[in-house]
Write a protein that holds these residues in place. Structure first.
Motif, PDB file in Angstrom:
ATOM      1  N   LEU A  56       2.335 -11.871   3.664  1.00  0.00           N
ATOM      2  CA  LEU A  56       3.367 -10.678   3.354  1.00  0.00           C
ATOM      3  C   LEU A  56       4.908 -11.145   3.795  1.00  0.00           C
ATOM      4  O   LEU A  56       4.898 -11.774   4.995  1.00  0.00           O
ATOM      5  CB  LEU A  56       2.917  -9.525   4.127  1.00  0.00           C
ATOM      6  N   ASN A  57       5.610 -10.760   3.174  1.00  0.00           N
ATOM      7  CA  ASN A  57       7.282 -11.047   3.546  1.00  0.00           C
ATOM      8  C   ASN A  57       7.565  -9.982   4.592  1.00  0.00           C
ATOM      9  O   ASN A  57       7.650  -8.916   4.357  1.00  0.00           O
ATOM     10  CB  ASN A  57       8.025 -10.787   2.234  1.00  0.00           C
ATOM     11  N   GLY A  66       6.045  -1.517  -0.193  1.00  0.00           N
ATOM     12  CA  GLY A  66       6.423  -0.869  -1.709  1.00  0.00           C
ATOM     13  C   GLY A  66       6.935  -1.846  -2.469  1.00  0.00           C
ATOM     14  O   GLY A  66       6.362  -2.003  -3.577  1.00  0.00           O
ATOM     15  N   ASN A  67       7.884  -2.437  -1.939  1.00  0.00           N
ATOM     16  CA  ASN A  67       8.765  -3.170  -2.645  1.00  0.00           C
ATOM     17  C   ASN A  67       8.079  -4.679  -3.093  1.00  0.00           C
ATOM     18  O   ASN A  67       8.182  -5.197  -4.360  1.00  0.00           O
ATOM     19  CB  ASN A  67      10.040  -3.967  -2.049  1.00  0.00           C
ATOM     20  N   GLN A  68       7.101  -4.975  -2.154  1.00  0.00           N
ATOM     21  CA  GLN A  68       6.241  -6.161  -2.368  1.00  0.00           C
ATOM     22  C   GLN A  68       5.266  -6.045  -3.567  1.00  0.00           C
ATOM     23  O   GLN A  68       5.011  -6.985  -4.250  1.00  0.00           O
ATOM     24  CB  GLN A  68       5.476  -6.846  -1.060  1.00  0.00           C
ATOM     25  N   TYR A  96       7.284  -1.737   6.985  1.00  0.00           N
ATOM     26  CA  TYR A  96       7.381  -3.134   7.039  1.00  0.00           C
ATOM     27  C   TYR A  96       6.125  -3.908   7.365  1.00  0.00           C
ATOM     28  O   TYR A  96       5.134  -2.823   8.271  1.00  0.00           O
ATOM     29  CB  TYR A  96       8.158  -3.653   7.890  1.00  0.00           C
ATOM     30  N   PRO A  97       5.667  -4.893   7.067  1.00  0.00           N
ATOM     31  CA  PRO A  97       4.062  -5.324   7.376  1.00  0.00           C
ATOM     32  C   PRO A  97       3.840  -5.390   8.907  1.00  0.00           C
ATOM     33  O   PRO A  97       2.831  -4.905   9.287  1.00  0.00           O
ATOM     34  CB  PRO A  97       4.252  -6.711   6.797  1.00  0.00           C
ATOM     35  N   HIS A  98       4.906  -5.442   9.847  1.00  0.00           N
ATOM     36  CA  HIS A  98       4.635  -5.745  11.206  1.00  0.00           C
ATOM     37  C   HIS A  98       4.491  -4.108  11.630  1.00  0.00           C
ATOM     38  O   HIS A  98       3.567  -3.850  12.773  1.00  0.00           O
ATOM     39  CB  HIS A  98       5.689  -6.243  12.002  1.00  0.00           C
ATOM     40  N   ALA A 133      -3.821  -4.464  -2.662  1.00  0.00           N
ATOM     41  CA  ALA A 133      -3.047  -3.649  -3.329  1.00  0.00           C
ATOM     42  C   ALA A 133      -1.974  -4.428  -4.288  1.00  0.00           C
ATOM     43  O   ALA A 133      -1.757  -4.370  -5.754  1.00  0.00           O
ATOM     44  CB  ALA A 133      -2.221  -2.770  -2.742  1.00  0.00           C
ATOM     45  N   ILE A 134      -1.492  -5.476  -3.790  1.00  0.00           N
ATOM     46  CA  ILE A 134      -0.477  -6.444  -4.438  1.00  0.00           C
ATOM     47  C   ILE A 134      -1.441  -7.233  -5.326  1.00  0.00           C
ATOM     48  O   ILE A 134      -0.768  -7.633  -6.633  1.00  0.00           O
ATOM     49  CB  ILE A 134       0.137  -7.374  -3.346  1.00  0.00           C
ATOM     50  N   ALA A 135      -2.574  -7.664  -5.110  1.00  0.00           N
ATOM     51  CA  ALA A 135      -3.287  -8.589  -5.784  1.00  0.00           C
ATOM     52  C   ALA A 135      -3.707  -7.975  -7.137  1.00  0.00           C
ATOM     53  O   ALA A 135      -4.033  -8.388  -8.377  1.00  0.00           O
ATOM     54  CB  ALA A 135      -4.454  -9.150  -5.063  1.00  0.00           C
TER      55      ALA A 135
END
Length: 340
Positions: free
Chosen positions: A105-106, A112-114, A153-155, A168-170
């Motif tokens: 992840l960025n 949400g943006n990712q 954010y991911p963290h 979810a992204i995939a």
């Protein structure tokens, strides 16, 4: 059923300072529409390299997919794709859940943006529409307070929650194929079960084909229709769930099964481990890749590669113990079978 993807004689090497690492050596398998298969084996056996080849992520000049390799997706050899075709393929047709969600992840982008990024690129949605769809995907993978979490954010997520974001992204663009590369790595057992349940439920709901890559046979028990056991860059045994779990034909498969902790064992019994390490793929073994670690090794195993023996249906295993002249006794499985 109709085959979605066919991998034929896939051979992948990496050029390193030590020499040519033969990571994958003539691997072949297929995945049907809506099916889940599992590729199982230890680290270094070629599982992840196989998945990266399907995604077009073997980076030249270090990584090389050798001539004669084919990956047929819906009748087309994707290894001949241009870079633009690969960009259209990744995310829209085939997506991947990587091992470590924290590094995949960025860290500078809200989750949400990712998720929305894929939808904007592949579906042509506006940012507003994509964020609305991203919210639905977060809810679909079971993230609580999704309307709040979408702006984090991911963290700010736990390991299990980050893995849900990766799923979810995939699945955002509803791809035909999902590759899950060790999706439960570094997660505790309860979260592992939840992640596997999510993948299973979404696969059934969306009709997505899944390639599950793992070293743990316990993870695939309730998910995979067919299982491919991989060792030293080759598939050494393949079969359906019942054949692999209840009638394994290769010593490596038996060793993997024995190494899975069981609830019915006595408290004082030792956990079984596989002695030794996988072979150095700069100089692959001449014979069976598992020979040096196999307690049933014969002379021929060290010098000549075994053929694939068929045991009915799609069950096959590459082991000299199934040759009609083999005389080993006290084996953990029945021998026999015709040569493919």
């Amino acid at each position: 059923m109709e085959k979605l993807i066919e991998v034929k004689n896939l051979t992948v090497s990496y050029n390193t300072y030590a020499g040519e690492v033969q990571a994958v050596r003539g691997t072949s398998f297929d995945v049907e529409k809506g099916e889940c298969i599992a590729i199982v084996g230890e680290s270094g056996c070629g599982k992840t390299v196989t998945s990266k080849a399907i995604m077009g992520l073997i980076q030249a000049p270090q990584g090389v997919v050798k001539e004669g390799s084919e990956i047929i997706y819906k009748g087309e050899d994707i290894l001949k794709f241009t870079e633009r075709q690969w960009q259209d393929f990744r995310g829209a047709q085939c997506s991947m859940i990587f091992q470590d969600a924290l590094t995949a992840l960025n860290p500078t982008m809200k989750v949400g943006n990712q998720i929305a990024e894929n939808l904007i690129i592949h579906r042509g949605m506006s940012k507003r529409e994509a964020l609305e769809e991203a919210l639905k995907m977060l809810q679909l993978v079971g993230i609580p307070d999704s309307d709040k979490r979408i702006n984090q954010y991911p963290h700010e997520f736990s390991g299990g929650m980050r893995q849900r974001v990766m799923i979810a992204i995939a699945l955002a663009c509803n791809p035909s194929m999902l590759i899950a590369d060790e999706p439960t790595t570094a997660l505790d057992v309860t979260i592992q079960a939840q992640i596997i349940d999510i993948i299973k439920n979404l696969q059934e709901k969306l009709g997505t084909s899944v390639i599950l890559i793992t070293h743990d046979l316990g993870v695939v028990a309730d998910l995979a229709n067919r299982i491919f056991v991989m060792y030293a860059g080759k598939i050494v045994e393949a079969g359906n769930f019942e054949e692999i779990f209840y009638s394994p034909k290769h010593p490596y498969t038996w060793a993997l099964l024995k190494s899975v902790p069981r609830l019915d064992l006595e408290n004082k019994e030792e956990l079984v481990s596989i002695k030794g390490t996988p072979p150095d793929m700069v100089c692959p073994p001449k014979g069976c890749g598992f020979a040096q670690r196999c307690s049933h090794c014969m002379k021929i195993c060290l010098t000549k590669e075994p053929p694939a023996y068929k045991f009915g249906g799609e069950h096959r295993a590459s082991c000299w113990l199934h040759h009609e002249m083999a005389t080993n006794l006290n084996l953990p499985f029945e021998v026999g079978g015709g040569v493919l």
